[in-house]
Design an enzyme around this catalytic site. Structure first.
Site, mmCIF file in Angstrom:
data_model
loop_
_atom_site.group_PDB
_atom_site.id
_atom_site.type_symbol
_atom_site.label_atom_id
_atom_site.label_comp_id
_atom_site.label_asym_id
_atom_site.label_seq_id
_atom_site.Cartn_x
_atom_site.Cartn_y
_atom_site.Cartn_z
ATOM 1 N N HIS A 28 -3.614 4.152 -2.381
ATOM 2 C CA HIS A 28 -4.561 3.229 -1.739
ATOM 3 C C HIS A 28 -5.187 3.874 -0.500
ATOM 4 O O HIS A 28 -6.387 3.781 -0.269
ATOM 5 C CB HIS A 28 -3.835 1.958 -1.267
ATOM 6 C CG HIS A 28 -3.195 1.153 -2.338
ATOM 7 N ND1 HIS A 28 -1.828 1.038 -2.449
ATOM 8 C CD2 HIS A 28 -3.722 0.405 -3.338
ATOM 9 C CE1 HIS A 28 -1.541 0.248 -3.467
ATOM 10 N NE2 HIS A 28 -2.666 -0.159 -4.028
ATOM 11 N N GLU A 81 0.161 5.899 -0.655
ATOM 12 C CA GLU A 81 -0.812 6.975 -0.419
ATOM 13 C C GLU A 81 -2.028 6.892 -1.352
ATOM 14 O O GLU A 81 -3.117 7.331 -0.988
ATOM 15 C CB GLU A 81 -0.139 8.343 -0.572
ATOM 16 C CG GLU A 81 0.477 8.858 0.699
ATOM 17 C CD GLU A 81 -0.532 8.955 1.857
ATOM 18 O OE1 GLU A 81 -1.598 9.580 1.681
ATOM 19 O OE2 GLU A 81 -0.252 8.390 2.924
ATOM 20 N N LEU A 101 0.809 -1.224 0.000
ATOM 21 C CA LEU A 101 0.000 0.000 0.000
ATOM 22 C C LEU A 101 0.839 1.270 0.000
ATOM 23 O O LEU A 101 1.903 1.334 0.604
ATOM 24 C CB LEU A 101 -0.927 -0.013 1.221
ATOM 25 C CG LEU A 101 -1.873 -1.209 1.303
ATOM 26 C CD1 LEU A 101 -2.788 -1.071 2.514
ATOM 27 C CD2 LEU A 101 -2.702 -1.373 0.035
HETATM 28 P P1 AMP Z 1 -3.918 -2.321 -6.672
HETATM 29 O O1 AMP Z 1 -3.438 -2.676 -5.308
HETATM 30 O O2 AMP Z 1 -2.851 -1.889 -7.604
HETATM 31 O O3 AMP Z 1 -4.840 -3.381 -7.248
HETATM 32 O O4 AMP Z 1 -4.833 -1.034 -6.488
HETATM 33 C C1 AMP Z 1 -5.911 -1.034 -5.593
HETATM 34 C C2 AMP Z 1 -6.740 0.199 -5.838
HETATM 35 O O5 AMP Z 1 -5.950 1.356 -5.604
HETATM 36 C C3 AMP Z 1 -7.240 0.298 -7.279
HETATM 37 O O6 AMP Z 1 -8.571 0.779 -7.279
HETATM 38 C C4 AMP Z 1 -6.290 1.277 -7.887
HETATM 39 O O7 AMP Z 1 -6.824 1.979 -8.983
HETATM 40 C C5 AMP Z 1 -6.046 2.214 -6.713
HETATM 41 N N1 AMP Z 1 -4.806 2.975 -6.897
HETATM 42 C C6 AMP Z 1 -3.585 2.501 -7.242
HETATM 43 N N2 AMP Z 1 -2.697 3.497 -7.385
HETATM 44 C C7 AMP Z 1 -3.375 4.650 -7.135
HETATM 45 C C8 AMP Z 1 -3.026 6.038 -7.126
HETATM 46 N N3 AMP Z 1 -1.801 6.434 -7.420
HETATM 47 N N4 AMP Z 1 -3.985 6.938 -6.829
HETATM 48 C C9 AMP Z 1 -5.251 6.539 -6.546
HETATM 49 N N5 AMP Z 1 -5.646 5.237 -6.532
HETATM 50 C C10 AMP Z 1 -4.722 4.315 -6.829
#
Ligand code: AMP
Length: 282
Positions: free
Chosen positions: A37, A35, A33
């Site tokens: 997330h 910022e 995780l």
């Molecule tokens: P992940 O762990 O990569 O599957 O991401 C989990 C959630 O966090 C997904 O909905 C992603 O789109 C979101 N997420 C990942 N990176 C970012 C970011 N930089 N800003 C906002 N949300 C993000």
């Protein structure tokens, strides 16, 4: 903060909260995780009574030559971050819990999954749609929070929710960036210092696209070429796509007459990065 690994216990717990009239927001993640997330968790907590995050590195959304094995797993630190962000519940299932032997049912993803990531990562959105549907079944939340960073993923989930009549609202939250513009990603930790510098080409390319549109350019291909030039000068090592698309259909836009989204996928070293921006029309 309650940490649950059993889907039966998680369902029972969330169901009970719903019966008490609590509004529940869920934030699905693969952990490692940052910022980005945590901004989703904070938003869930602002808008709901209960924020639940899930941490599961979903094998079904990785291709055979992708980074499933080496994907960062940092559970202890993740739990600390979630706790500090006001998260109430964390669901951390095992692989067996999500894909018990004999699991053969998958979601056939909607049409918005076909192009872009879907084309380059065959089966990726089948894996995403399947795990998200399963998580929504285990966690009967009122709202699911997702990041715009994965623009096509949000479109796929929205379409699945509509097509399968899922009783959940989807909120798309803005991309959180490092101060220099790099979109936060769990995969950024793969980058060397030199690669980290070249990775700035993605956000720079999006800014170049936005600038051209602000100057009145209405040609999709011209904007795409400007984005590609920035990526090449970074230089990134390869470009999967740098395109201008319609915000809902995700089809390429030839002539810009309304809001458009610039989407980029490029490799820096062996790390594949994606980014996007919604371009304001003057
Ligand atoms: P992940 O762990 O990569 O599957 O991401 C989990 C959630 O966090 C997904 O909905 C992603 O789109 C979101 N997420 C990942 N990176 C970012 C970011 N930089 N800003 C906002 N949300 C993000």
């Amino acid at each position: 903060m309650k940490v649950l690994a059993s889907s039966a216990q998680t369902y029972a717990f969330i169901d009970q909260l719903r019966m008490q009239g609590k509004r529940v927001g869920v934030v699905p993640t693969m952990g490692a995780l940052h910022e980005g997330h945590l901004s989703l968790v904070r938003r869930a907590k602002q808008e709901c009574d209960v924020a639940i995050a899930t941490i599961f590195v979903n094998p079904a959304q990785f291709g055979p030559n992708e980074d499933f094995q080496k994907y960062p797993r940092t559970l202890e630190g993740d739990l600390d971050h979630l706790h500090s962000s006001g998260c109430d519940v964390v669901f951390t299932p095992t692989n067996d819990q999500m894909y018990p032997s004999g699991h053969t049912t998958f979601v056939d993803p909607p049409i918005v999954a076909n192009d872009w990531e879907g084309k380059i990562r065959p089966g990726h959105f089948r894996g995403v749609a399947t795990i998200v549907l399963k998580l929504f079944q285990i966690i009967p939340a009122h709202v699911g929070y997702f990041g715009r960073k994965d623009y096509q993923q949000v479109a796929v989930i929205r379409a699945m929710v509509r097509d399968l009549n899922l009783p959940i609202a989807i909120e798309a939250c803005e991309t959180i960036r490092e101060p220099d513009g790099l979109a936060m990603s769990s995969r950024n930790r793969y980058l060397s210092e030199e690669e980290r510098h070249r990775a700035l080409g993605l956000s720079r390319a999006l800014r170049a696209g936005q600038a051209l549109i602000e100057q009145g350019c209405t040609s999709g291909p011209v904007v795409e070429q400007a984005m590609q030039r920035e990526l090449i000068s970074a230089p990134v090592d390869s470009i999967d796509y740098a395109a201008l698309i319609h915000p809902e259909t995700l089809e390429r836009v030839e002539s810009i007459g309304g809001p458009v989204v610039g989407i980029i996928a490029a490799r820096v070293g062996s790390t594949r990065l994606i980014d996007n921006a919604t371009f304001a029309i003057p």
